[in-house]
Design a protein around this motif. Structure first.
Motif, PDB file in Angstrom:
ATOM      1  N   ARG A   1       0.849  -1.196   0.000  1.00 22.78           N
ATOM      2  CA  ARG A   1       0.000   0.000   0.000  1.00 22.78           C
ATOM      3  C   ARG A   1       0.885   1.247   0.000  1.00 22.78           C
ATOM      4  O   ARG A   1       0.528   2.267   0.589  1.00 22.78           O
ATOM      5  CB  ARG A   1      -0.922  -0.008   1.245  1.00 22.78           C
ATOM      6  CG  ARG A   1      -2.045  -1.041   1.128  1.00 22.78           C
ATOM      7  CD  ARG A   1      -3.127  -0.503   0.180  1.00 22.78           C
ATOM      8  NE  ARG A   1      -4.127  -1.481  -0.191  1.00 22.78           N
ATOM      9  CZ  ARG A   1      -4.120  -2.169  -1.332  1.00 22.78           C
ATOM     10  NH1 ARG A   1      -3.141  -2.042  -2.191  1.00 22.78           N
ATOM     11  NH2 ARG A   1      -5.097  -2.985  -1.627  1.00 22.78           N
ATOM     12  N   VAL A   2       2.033   1.151  -0.677  1.00 25.83           N
ATOM     13  CA  VAL A   2       2.981   2.279  -0.623  1.00 25.83           C
ATOM     14  C   VAL A   2       2.433   3.558  -1.254  1.00 25.83           C
ATOM     15  O   VAL A   2       2.943   4.639  -1.006  1.00 25.83           O
ATOM     16  CB  VAL A   2       4.350   1.958  -1.287  1.00 25.83           C
ATOM     17  CG1 VAL A   2       5.174   1.029  -0.441  1.00 25.83           C
ATOM     18  CG2 VAL A   2       4.169   1.451  -2.694  1.00 25.83           C
ATOM     19  N   LEU A   3       1.402   3.430  -2.086  1.00 24.51           N
ATOM     20  CA  LEU A   3       0.876   4.638  -2.750  1.00 24.51           C
ATOM     21  C   LEU A   3      -0.453   5.118  -2.169  1.00 24.51           C
ATOM     22  O   LEU A   3      -1.164   5.904  -2.821  1.00 24.51           O
ATOM     23  CB  LEU A   3       0.736   4.391  -4.258  1.00 24.51           C
ATOM     24  CG  LEU A   3       2.050   4.249  -5.036  1.00 24.51           C
ATOM     25  CD1 LEU A   3       1.767   4.044  -6.524  1.00 24.51           C
ATOM     26  CD2 LEU A   3       2.939   5.473  -4.857  1.00 24.51           C
ATOM     27  N   VAL A   4      -0.793   4.653  -0.952  1.00 25.14           N
ATOM     28  CA  VAL A   4      -2.061   5.114  -0.351  1.00 25.14           C
ATOM     29  C   VAL A   4      -2.090   6.643  -0.292  1.00 25.14           C
ATOM     30  O   VAL A   4      -1.111   7.275   0.122  1.00 25.14           O
ATOM     31  CB  VAL A   4      -2.262   4.533   1.066  1.00 25.14           C
ATOM     32  CG1 VAL A   4      -3.338   5.300   1.826  1.00 25.14           C
ATOM     33  CG2 VAL A   4      -2.689   3.079   0.974  1.00 25.14           C
ATOM     34  N   GLY A   5      -3.163   7.218  -0.765  1.00 22.96           N
ATOM     35  CA  GLY A   5      -3.303   8.686  -0.740  1.00 22.96           C
ATOM     36  C   GLY A   5      -2.758   9.357  -1.990  1.00 22.96           C
ATOM     37  O   GLY A   5      -3.066  10.523  -2.243  1.00 22.96           O
TER      38      GLY A   5
ATOM     39  N   GLY B   1      -2.794   3.335  -4.649  1.00 26.02           N
ATOM     40  CA  GLY B   1      -3.090   4.697  -5.103  1.00 26.02           C
ATOM     41  C   GLY B   1      -4.406   4.763  -5.868  1.00 26.02           C
ATOM     42  O   GLY B   1      -5.080   3.749  -6.069  1.00 26.02           O
ATOM     43  N   SER B   2      -4.778   5.960  -6.295  1.00 25.14           N
ATOM     44  CA  SER B   2      -5.999   6.141  -7.091  1.00 25.14           C
ATOM     45  C   SER B   2      -5.634   6.809  -8.416  1.00 25.14           C
ATOM     46  O   SER B   2      -4.620   7.500  -8.511  1.00 25.14           O
ATOM     47  CB  SER B   2      -6.989   7.062  -6.382  1.00 25.14           C
ATOM     48  OG  SER B   2      -7.120   6.686  -5.053  1.00 25.14           O
ATOM     49  N   VAL B   3      -6.510   6.641  -9.380  1.00 25.67           N
ATOM     50  CA  VAL B   3      -6.244   7.177 -10.720  1.00 25.67           C
ATOM     51  C   VAL B   3      -7.407   8.070 -11.148  1.00 25.67           C
ATOM     52  O   VAL B   3      -8.565   7.690 -11.007  1.00 25.67           O
ATOM     53  CB  VAL B   3      -6.078   6.029 -11.750  1.00 25.67           C
ATOM     54  CG1 VAL B   3      -5.769   6.583 -13.137  1.00 25.67           C
ATOM     55  CG2 VAL B   3      -4.994   5.056 -11.304  1.00 25.67           C
TER      56      VAL B   3
END
Ligand code: ASP
Length: 257
Positions: free
Chosen positions: A21-25, A52-54
């Motif tokens: 989950r290194v790209l959370v946020g 992350g989100s796109v």
């Protein structure tokens, strides 16, 4: 090659055997102004798999570029919303223009007939993995590049990337009007590689360790017809068996025609 080590570590995450989950946020802005399946979805899927989100727009119709907004303004506005941009655009040099307008990272996902660096990196990664299985090195390899070498951005980027290795031989096989741009041939030859240009598929493929085929980029031809792109140009098993080696690696960035 540092990236490839990270990619190896991330394989279990891509297969969902491990969770990261290194790209959370974090938010990726994905702007694709040209057709895409693999590049657009793989960037988005990778970002999501890491938490992350796109946010994306596809085509000109659904962005304010349809209202005449400049690359500069689009890039500035997007960089207020997202942490990184991945951009595909039909004009050569356009993604660099996006990058010049902002301080956030901008990834070139294909700029017209220019470059496709992420494809080249994954092609090299694939090739190295295949070669390590076969006990071969990239240095000294014979690579045949086939098809639309003029407008094919994947071959432009791969040609330059492979030229960082040593003592390669390239055979470039293209219909007469679709040859590799001469400035790229000069650049690669200056790095000490052998570059041969031939319109003959049989000659170009003979003895190759790697055959990298591309489709004709019809969307860039504006109605021009391609002389010499005959069915004899197709890479058929009989030809590969006749002139290549048993362990020749066949590659294509897709879509194939
Ligand atoms: N998918 C690759 C690209 O976007 C190759 C191709 O379209 O022929 O350049």
């Amino acid at each position: 090659e540092d990236l490839f080590q990270v990619a190896d570590l991330m394989q279990p995450i891509a297969r969902r055997q491990k969770v990261s989950r290194v790209l959370v946020g974090a938010v990726l802005g994905s702007l694709f102004f040209e057709a895409s399946t693999r590049t657009r979805v793989s960037f988005g899927a990778a970002f999501c798999r890491l938490g992350g989100s796109v946010c994306d727009t596809t085509g000109f119709t659904f962005s304010s570029m349809a209202k005449g907004e400049s690359i500069y303004d689009t890039s500035r506005v997007m960089s207020g919303y997202v942490d990184a941009l991945v951009v595909r655009h039909p004009e050569q040099g356009s993604v660099a223009e996006f990058a010049r307008a902002t301080h956030i990272p901008v990834i070139n996902a294909g700029d017209g007939p220019g470059e496709h660096p992420s494809q080249a990196i994954l092609d090299l990664y694939t090739l190295q993995r295949e070669f390590s299985r076969l006990g071969k090195l990239v240095d000294g390899t014979h690579v045949a590049m086939v098809g639309d070498l003029k407008y094919g951005r994947t071959v432009h980027s791969l040609f330059r990337l492979l030229a960082l290795y040593r003592g390669l031989k390239f055979t470039l096989v293209a219909p007469p009007s679709l040859e590799m741009p001469s400035h790229l041939i000069e650049l690669v030859a200056r790095n000490g590689h052998v570059v041969e240009v031939t319109p003959s598929l049989e000659n170009g493929l003979r003895g190759a360790d790697v055959v990298y085929a591309t489709r004709i980029q019809t969307e860039r031809l504006a109605g021009e017809t391609v002389e010499g792109y005959t069915p004899e140009f197709q890479i058929r098993k009989a030809l590969v068996d006749a002139v290549c080696k048993p362990d020749t690696v066949l590659m294509h960035p897709l879509p194939r025609d």
